[in-house]
Scaffold this active site. Structure first.
Site, PDB file in Angstrom:
ATOM      1  N   ALA A 199       0.845  -1.194   0.000  1.00 39.75           N
ATOM      2  CA  ALA A 199       0.000   0.000   0.000  1.00 39.75           C
ATOM      3  C   ALA A 199       0.882   1.246   0.000  1.00 39.75           C
ATOM      4  O   ALA A 199       1.893   1.310   0.703  1.00 39.75           O
ATOM      5  CB  ALA A 199      -0.921  -0.009   1.213  1.00 39.75           C
ATOM      6  N   SER A 232       2.485  -2.299   4.232  1.00 40.97           N
ATOM      7  CA  SER A 232       2.604  -0.866   4.006  1.00 40.97           C
ATOM      8  C   SER A 232       3.918  -0.556   3.309  1.00 40.97           C
ATOM      9  O   SER A 232       4.895  -1.313   3.428  1.00 40.97           O
ATOM     10  CB  SER A 232       2.562  -0.108   5.329  1.00 40.97           C
ATOM     11  OG  SER A 232       3.778  -0.274   6.041  1.00 40.97           O
ATOM     12  N   ASP A 233       3.949   0.568   2.607  1.00 33.56           N
ATOM     13  CA  ASP A 233       5.249   1.119   2.236  1.00 33.56           C
ATOM     14  C   ASP A 233       5.926   1.546   3.534  1.00 33.56           C
ATOM     15  O   ASP A 233       5.285   1.721   4.568  1.00 33.56           O
ATOM     16  CB  ASP A 233       5.081   2.301   1.279  1.00 33.56           C
ATOM     17  CG  ASP A 233       6.315   2.511   0.408  1.00 33.56           C
ATOM     18  OD1 ASP A 233       7.416   2.084   0.828  1.00 33.56           O
ATOM     19  OD2 ASP A 233       6.205   3.110  -0.667  1.00 33.56           O
ATOM     20  N   TRP A 234       7.221   1.745   3.479  1.00 36.71           N
ATOM     21  CA  TRP A 234       7.994   1.982   4.697  1.00 36.71           C
ATOM     22  C   TRP A 234       7.612   3.324   5.322  1.00 36.71           C
ATOM     23  O   TRP A 234       7.717   4.370   4.681  1.00 36.71           O
ATOM     24  CB  TRP A 234       9.480   1.913   4.372  1.00 36.71           C
ATOM     25  CG  TRP A 234      10.066   0.539   4.526  1.00 36.71           C
ATOM     26  CD1 TRP A 234      11.208   0.222   5.197  1.00 36.71           C
ATOM     27  CD2 TRP A 234       9.557  -0.721   4.042  1.00 36.71           C
ATOM     28  NE1 TRP A 234      11.428  -1.136   5.167  1.00 36.71           N
ATOM     29  CE2 TRP A 234      10.442  -1.740   4.467  1.00 36.71           C
ATOM     30  CE3 TRP A 234       8.434  -1.078   3.309  1.00 36.71           C
ATOM     31  CZ2 TRP A 234      10.239  -3.089   4.176  1.00 36.71           C
ATOM     32  CZ3 TRP A 234       8.227  -2.416   3.008  1.00 36.71           C
ATOM     33  CH2 TRP A 234       9.122  -3.405   3.439  1.00 36.71           C
TER      34      TRP A 234
END
Length: 820
Positions: A199, A232-234
């Protein structure tokens, strides 16, 4: 639909394992353990999962300073071959690179679209077209996952630019979202069953991508029945309950983050059903099972090819050269005749850019410049001359110019200190730039870094530093101090866009330079002189290189040399200043005085070939003044060998463009990447790229999507529709060389927009003919009925036209379609 009702991930398979854990233990497993690893749980047989960035190579568990690995051609170059088998091979190669490092999940492919050519991260993504992107991504995923390594489709969704990327709200109508931006994810999920997705940072229609109940739960898991894991993206996750209810399974990185105790409290308080947490954990366990991290440990593979092995050299050279695209060719100049006097010109020839910036960066086992690649074939017959400056910002010193004074190896040496002055570690650096404080596992935070290097350059030298902090530099009699701060407010800019400064100094002979930096991550506390230093995160490096020359002098030198050549090859392009994560472009013009260099060389040389070392469109005001243009992308570790193979015809540069090249800045259906009051409106709807140009919503482009000449010529005949509605056409190779043709089919339904509906390729010897059948993908024939909130029934045969083309600017046949 409730979060717990969204396509449960094989509940019976892992229900007992989930039920054996208490709530806190379940939640703990749903956040990362470190930057790139997940928590093990021995009680259920779960081992540590290891993730790595991976669009152009499997970097490993460190953002910088990791092992030397294979550097692949960039995504747009690979995609330009329009070859699913090539992408399946790439996926398998990346899996081998991952297995060699014990990596379970590779964070790629990037399947966002090329909405506007200003997007700084387009080099990671395949194309502007959802069908081409989706099918190539599915092949990539299949190749990777067939070896037991998970792919991760990213970034879900409407994440096509980098400006204000952590706060931007992408405003996209539902029909465009379904028909265009979700379609590549749907194809890769449906055709290849990708095991994970990521995401994005942005909001979509006012809701963070990490909280997108509509997209993640209702569409991806519900309508598509997808059973994978969404991470999630970081640092992208902004909440506990909304993200958990929105379908997010895994928060990265760890160990800190917005879940943990906050999510436990949300479940206990009734904000999040524990059934949703259970489903998240089942999906995580399913991923672990698929990659061999749950239950019996698989046997480690043996005899994997080394990154610099002959096998990898052949693969990387062939894959890069095959995607290179001949944009123009006037007269018999390509392939180059090696018996001619050839002069190679340009900074990009000597310092070829093989990868983009940001998280796609890897530590390559080696990089071959165009000058080295051509010299390996032509030897002393090749003349090489530098070109004009191509960068505005300084870059870290090349290892050929700095030596570790402690070990004598190319590179630098650093000492890392804690706030109390105690030494944490000292180490050799293979590069003149390293990340500090991001993915370290030290017991204490780094407060000060001292670096020393012996310089192998003298005379007028640009000498300085990169990174946020309080700096001191000494080299011989030269001393300097600087206070550098990150200017922007975006996430990770300390690493992705660090500040820098340099002076031009005179140095004599071998000089040892020493830098000391007290780490300061941003402007926080900068106004308070008594504030303690922020023992933060940053990219820190040494600038050391010969001082830049005036452009006029460089152009004059090039003109003097090419006047005595038979052919001049000028290499121009972009750098990581334009093609990088976290920053978008402001223009498609080549940086510096590269256009002036091309024009001057073209005026002086009998024949001129331009090689464009860039992943995305550039303007070419000199196009009518040169004999041929080869678009070479960012060609990876064997870049110079690949360019040489393409120019000399040892591998046909048979690429077709995956992005429309606008004729001028702003001359495209979608252009701006700058949000207005936080919103980035996708007002062009589905008319991005070639669709908008074809509909007259933008001027005629410089080069159409699908364009590419190869090294032969072709005649087409006998176009027709089969009884099932499949188009066929006979193609004949009328040129002197074995060549590959790509037949593209574009559907233009009555009252709708043109769209790529399928393609097929054939390779023929000179004089050979073949009938080519182009299967059409029914998914691009659908339309979303906004009023009904559903896909409109697709007719068996839509009314309209089918265009058979060598690129949308070269339509060879038009077939009328009648509804039925």
């Amino acid at each position: 639909m409730s979060p717990a009702d969204a396509a449960p991930a094989e509940p019976s398979a892992h229900a007992d394992l989930v039920a054996s854990l208490d709530l806190a233990s379940k939640v703990r497993l749903l956040s990362g353990a470190t930057t790139f690893t997940l928590w093990p749980e021995p009680s259920v047989g779960l081992r540590e999962l290891r993730l790595s960035d991976g669009p152009t190579g499997v970097r490993g568990l460190k953002f910088s300073g990791g092992p030397a690995v294979a550097l692949f051609p960039n995504a747009t170059l690979l995609a330009s071959a329009w070859d699913e088998e090539a992408l399946r091979e790439v996926g398998g190669m990346l899996a081998e690179e991952a297995l060699a490092q014990g990596i379970h999940v590779v964070l790629g492919p990037t399947i966002n679209l090329h909405r506007t050519a200003l997007g700084g991260r387009l080099f990671e993504a395949f194309s502007e077209d959802p069908l081409l992107t989706g099918r190539l991504a599915a092949a990539y995923v299949s190749g990777m996952q067939s070896r037991g390594v998970a792919a991760c489709l990213k970034h879900l969704v409407a994440n096509e630019s980098e400006t204000a990327r952590n706060t931007v709200n992408s405003v996209v109508d539902e029909a465009t979202l379904r028909e265009v931006y979700l379609l590549p994810f749907e194809i890769a999920a449906e055709d290849a069953r990708a095991w994970s997705m990521m995401a994005a940072y942005n909001d979509v229609n006012g809701v963070p991508a990490t909280e997108q109940h509509h997209v993640i739960n209702e569409v991806v898991k519900g309508e598509w029945g997808w059973d994978g894991l969404v991470m999630s993206d970081w640092f992208a996750t902004k909440s506990a309950a909304p993200a958990a209810n929105g379908g997010l399974e895994l928060v990265m990185p760890g160990p800190d983050g917005p879940w943990g105790e906050a999510l436990v409290r949300a479940v206990e308080g009734g904000e999040v059903p524990e059934a949703a947490v259970d489903d998240h954990l089942r999906r995580l366990l399913l991923l672990a099972e698929r990659v061999g991290a749950l239950g019996a440990e698989p046997e480690a593979p043996q005899d994997l090819p080394a990154a610099d092995s002959p096998q990898r050299v052949e693969q990387m050279t062939r894959l890069a050269a095959s995607g290179m695209t001949v944009l123009t060719h006037r007269g018999p100049v390509l392939p180059l005749d090696p018996s001619l006097r050839i002069t190679l010109v340009g900074r990009h020839a000597l310092e070829t850019v093989d990868m983009g910036g940001g998280s796609a960066h890897v530590n390559p086992v080696h990089e071959v410049s165009v000058a080295e690649g051509l010299a390996a074939v032509l030897g002393d017959a090749l003349t090489v001359v530098d070109g004009v400056e191509v960068r505005d910002r300084p870059v870290p010193a090349r290892t050929t110019w700095v030596t570790d004074p402690e070990t004598g190896e190319p590179g630098t040496h650093s000492w890392l200190y804690a706030r109390d002055g105690s030494l944490i570690e000292h180490r050799h650096n293979d590069e003149a730039q390293r990340v500090v404080g991001f993915d370290e596992d030290f017991a204490e935070r780094v407060a000060t870094v001292v670096t020393r290097a012996r310089l192998g350059i003298s005379g007028r030298v640009e000498l300085g530093v990169i990174g946020a902090g309080e700096w001191q530099l000494q080299a011989g009699d030269h001393r300097a101090e600087a206070s550098l701060r990150v200017v922007g407010t975006g996430l990770g800019e300390e690493i992705l866009a660090p500040p820098s400064t340099f002076d031009t100094v005179e140095l004599d002979g071998s000089t040892v330079v020493e830098t000391t930096v007290r780490l300061v991550g941003s402007d926080r506390g900068a106004d308070d002189p008594d504030a303690p230093p922020l023992e933060g995160v940053g990219m820190f490096g040494l600038i050391a290189r010969p001082a830049r020359r005036p452009a006029g002098d460089a152009i004059a030198d090039a003109v003097a040399v090419v006047a005595g050549a038979d052919v001049a090859v000028v290499v121009v392009g972009l750098t990581e200043e334009q093609e990088t994560e976290a920053v978008d472009k402001t223009t498609l013009a080549l940086p510096g005085e590269q256009d002036a260099l091309v024009r001057a060389v073209a005026a002086a040389a009998p024949r001129t070939v331009v090689v464009v070392n860039a992943a995305t469109p550039v303007l070419m005001p000199w196009l009518d003044e040169v004999d041929a243009v080869l678009w070479a992308g960012l060609p990876g570790q064997e870049g110079g060998h690949a360019v040489a193979a393409a120019l000399l015809g040892r591998v046909e540069p048979a690429g077709r463009l995956v992005t429309t090249f606008p004729a001028a800045d702003g001359a495209s259906p979608a252009w701006s990447v700058t949000p207005v009051d936080g919103d980035l409106a996708y007002d062009e709807g589905p008319f991005l790229g070639h669709r908008g140009h074809h509909a007259g919503r933008a001027p005629e482009p410089l080069f159409w999507f699908g364009h590419g000449l190869g090294l032969s010529s072709w005649e087409w005949s006998d176009a027709a529709l089969s009884a099932t509605g499949t188009p066929t056409v006979r193609v004949t190779n009328t040129g002197p060389r074995r060549s590959r043709e790509v037949v593209q089919a574009y559907l233009e339904p009555s009252g709708g927009y043109v769209r790529l509906a399928g393609w097929a390729a054939v390779t023929l010897e000179p004089g050979q003919s073949a009938a080519v059948e182009v299967p059409l993908d029914r998914r691009v024939q659908r339309t979303w009925d906004a009023a009904a909130g559903a896909w409109a029934p697709a007719p068996e045969r839509p009314a309209g036209r089918l265009l058979l083309a060598r690129g949308l600017g070269d339509v060879r046949a038009t077939l009328e379609l009648h509804a039925g």
